[in-house]
Design an enzyme around this catalytic site. Structure first.
Site, PDB file in Angstrom:
ATOM      1  CG  ASP A  34      -2.057   0.936   1.229  1.00 15.02           C
ATOM      2  OD1 ASP A  34      -1.971   1.784   0.429  1.00 15.02           O
ATOM      3  OD2 ASP A  34      -3.369   0.640   2.023  1.00 15.02           O
ATOM      4  CG  ASP A  86      -3.389   6.536   0.715  1.00 15.19           C
ATOM      5  OD1 ASP A  86      -4.393   5.723   1.112  1.00 15.19           O
ATOM      6  OD2 ASP A  86      -2.995   7.593   1.077  1.00 15.19           O
ATOM      7  CD  GLU A 126      -8.370   5.748  -0.808  1.00 21.95           C
ATOM      8  OE1 GLU A 126      -9.069   5.771   0.120  1.00 21.95           O
ATOM      9  OE2 GLU A 126      -7.108   6.364  -0.647  1.00 21.95           O
ATOM     10  CG  HIS A 152      -7.884   1.024   5.792  1.00 23.23           C
ATOM     11  ND1 HIS A 152      -7.867   0.474   4.423  1.00 23.23           N
ATOM     12  CD2 HIS A 152      -7.526   2.044   5.938  1.00 23.23           C
ATOM     13  CE1 HIS A 152      -7.240   1.549   3.794  1.00 23.23           C
ATOM     14  NE2 HIS A 152      -7.178   2.418   4.764  1.00 23.23           N
ATOM     15  CG  ASP A 153     -10.089   4.501   4.905  1.00 21.95           C
ATOM     16  OD1 ASP A 153      -9.462   4.409   5.907  1.00 21.95           O
ATOM     17  OD2 ASP A 153      -9.572   4.578   3.542  1.00 21.95           O
TER      18      ASP A 153
HETATM   19  C1  GLC Z   1      -6.784   6.723   2.381  1.00 23.76           C
HETATM   20  C2  GLC Z   1      -6.620   5.693   3.204  1.00 23.76           C
HETATM   21  C3  GLC Z   1      -6.924   6.326   4.442  1.00 23.76           C
HETATM   22  C4  GLC Z   1      -5.840   7.345   4.974  1.00 23.76           C
HETATM   23  C5  GLC Z   1      -5.845   8.596   4.016  1.00 23.76           C
HETATM   24  C6  GLC Z   1      -4.539   9.287   4.126  1.00 23.76           C
HETATM   25  O1  GLC Z   1      -7.913   7.106   2.228  1.00 23.76           O
HETATM   26  O2  GLC Z   1      -7.192   4.596   2.820  1.00 23.76           O
HETATM   27  O3  GLC Z   1      -6.824   5.372   5.746  1.00 23.76           O
HETATM   28  O4  GLC Z   1      -6.352   7.948   6.010  1.00 23.76           O
HETATM   29  O5  GLC Z   1      -5.836   7.960   2.648  1.00 23.76           O
HETATM   30  O6  GLC Z   1      -3.404   8.656   3.748  1.00 23.76           O
END
Ligand code: GLC
Length: 545
Positions: free
Chosen positions: A107, A208, A250, A322-323
């Protein structure tokens, strides 16, 4: 049914047939008794993952980090955080997983680093420092930030550094300064870090918030800046030259047209993206403000994405990460019909075209948790609590939002067995274990042939066995039905019908005539009835020349 068909990973697009499993390492398995998961813990559980039948692990960040945002604040892209183990442990994990046909996908957080990264420590020394331009700075005075942009986790997106008389830009926490992708030296430094990992046998990356790297703060643009696609093509060329590296970006901002640009193979950007349109349908504006899911809207959304990327790009398939809160608590029923509804949701998702991602514990039907505010760890939760209290929102209402939507719902320790702390650790875990671990745990699931676990195992095996699942086209049935989600997939002579009752009621549903006499590939009730029972789901197959 054969337990597992190994994928031919010499095919550059092997990931189109693959199923991935996300591990949030801090909460997966502790082996050294500190209440925090570690890499040895993942190695210990590879047999479990092999039994499930997955092809790859998306590993949430294990890089060196002060952990201000649970590792999404990296202070060294080429080092393992001691909390998780050593570089030797990581190499061991990569080898041990590969032996089982499991690829490791790391990641990568390329939009920002930690403020403790040596680049930032240098950058803030002086305006002349060679690393200064690795970050995004604007001149200002203590009380006038460059503009009113807000950080995602609350507060201003600008933090002032007095001795420089400049502000640095951060889309997330103050401890997560944004990297300046306009600077070629920064981009090269990142590519080098990526090659460090591919040299070690890493076979892909989850990227990310990758749609935010080309930010243009002067125009208040965060996602989809004008140079985004140019940067992604360079990233692909410079960092992923080998065929077969899988990349999943993402992208909270992606619509279908944009996702096609990201994932169309000839554009050489990303393998696929995580888009969030479906998962945001049950909120009014902010994620904390939940509204009931309107099933016809979900069905239409899925139809558009399935048809929109068919042959022109690639979908990722997910309900959890995880979010996000646990899907069985969100769109299923986590009490009376927990098992049936967890299987139903899995059926709906795993019947689609794309690459499925299972989030740890989803295969057990793990649920949300309710904690008092002081027991939460996620800074996003605490920021929300403070902000809304200050705005006069009643505490009870704030807690309802947190219980329904807080990120710590997904981050409670993995429930392995009935031992203290659910077999996750011998010590008090960093976040409480869900008290329901006495009944919901991996050991109980493995011992029960009707468990959610074995149902996921079958779904994964079906994808390998029937090409219609990976390749077929998509037709939505009964678009206006508010209770049943049903669709047909077609590929050559195979035709698959997926039928899911999204409610706790018994409802009528007429199976299309061309599925008369179809084979039931999988169902969450043992017999078939004329009506669909609560959360009933099934997959029917006909093979006709
Ligand atoms: C993404 C991750 C999250 C994190 C954010 C900042 O959305 O999935 O967990 O807090 O990026 O890196």
């Amino acid at each position: 049914m054969a337990n597992r068909t190994a994928l031919d990973k010499t095919q550059p697009d092997w990931w189109k047939q693959a199923v991935f499993y996300q591990i949030y390492p801090k909460s997966f398995q502790d082996t050294d008794g500190d209440g925090l998961g570690d890499l040895q813990g993942i190695i210990k559980r590879l047999d479990y993952l092999q039994t499930l039948g997955i092809d790859g692990i998306w590993l949430s960040p294990v890089f060196a980090s002060p952990q201000a945002d649970n590792g999404y604040d990296i202070s060294d892209y080429c080092a393992i955080d001691p909390m998780f183990g050593t570089m030797d442990d990581m190499e061991h994990l990569i080898r041990a997983a590969k032996k089982r046909g499991i690829s490791i996908i790391m990641d990568l957080v390329l939009n920002h680093s930690s403020d403790e990264h040596p680049w930032f420590l240098e950058a803030r020394k002086s305006r002349e420092n060679p690393y200064h331009d690795f970050y995004v700075w604007r001149d200002g005075t203590p009380d006038t930030p460059p503009n009113d942009m807000q950080a995602v986790f609350g507060g201003s997106a600008w933090t002032y550094v007095p001795h420089l008389r400049q502000y640095y830009f951060h889309q997330f926490l103050e401890k997560q300064p944004d990297l300046n992708w306009e600077n070629p030296a920064l981009r090269n430094a990142l590519y080098q870090a990526i090659r460090f990992w591919t040299d070690k046998g890493i076979e892909g990356f989850r990227l990310d918030v990758i749609d935010q790297i080309a930010k243009e703060p002067d125009r208040k643009i965060t996602a989809n800046g004008s140079r985004l696609h140019e940067f992604l093509q360079e990233l692909h060329r410079e960092a992923f030259p080998q065929a077969g590296i899988v990349t999943v970006g993402e992208t909270w901002s992606a619509d279908i047209d944009r996702a096609r640009l990201f994932s169309a193979p000839e554009r050489k950007e990303l393998s696929m993206v995580f888009q969030f349109e479906h998962i945001c349908l049950d909120q009014a504006g902010e994620k904390w403000d939940a509204i009931p899911l309107d099933l016809p809207r979900l069905k239409d959304c899925v139809r558009r994405w399935q048809q929109g990327l068919h042959t022109e790009g690639w979908n990722s398939l997910f309900f959890n990460n995880h979010d996000l809160p646990r899907i069985v608590s969100r769109w299923g029923d986590d009490t009376t019909y927990r098992v049936a509804s967890a299987k139903m949701l899995a059926t709906m998702l795993h019947g689609l075209q794309g690459t499925p991602y299972i989030y740890q514990g989803e295969e057990l039907g793990m649920t949300n948790i309710r904690l008092p505010i002081t027991a939460y760890v996620d800074p996003e939760i605490h920021n929300l609590y403070r902000d809304r209290l200050a705005k006069g929102v009643p505490e009870e209402e704030i807690m309802q939002s947190i219980w329904a939507r807080g990120r710590d719902n997904a981050r409670t320790p993995m429930q392995w067995n009935t031992e203290p702390f659910a077999g996750f650790s011998t010590a008090e875990p960093w976040l409480p274990v869900n008290p329901n671990y006495q009944t919901i745990n991996a050991q109980a699931a493995l011992d029960d042939p009707d468990s959610v676990f074995w149902y996921y195992q079958k779904l994964i095996a079906l994808r390998k066995r029937y090409p219609v699942i990976g390749r077929g086209d998509f037709t939505l049935l009964c678009p206006q039905d508010t209770r049943v989600f049903a669709y047909v997939r077609r590929w050559n002579e195979q035709k698959l019908c997926v039928i899911c009752n999204f409610t706790a009621e018994t409802v009528p549903f007429a199976v299309p005539e061309d599925f008369d006499g179809a084979e039931t590939l999988l169902a969450n009730y043992k017999d078939t009835g004329a009506m669909l029972r609560p959360y009933e789901a099934k997959m029917l197959l006909v093979t006709a020349p």
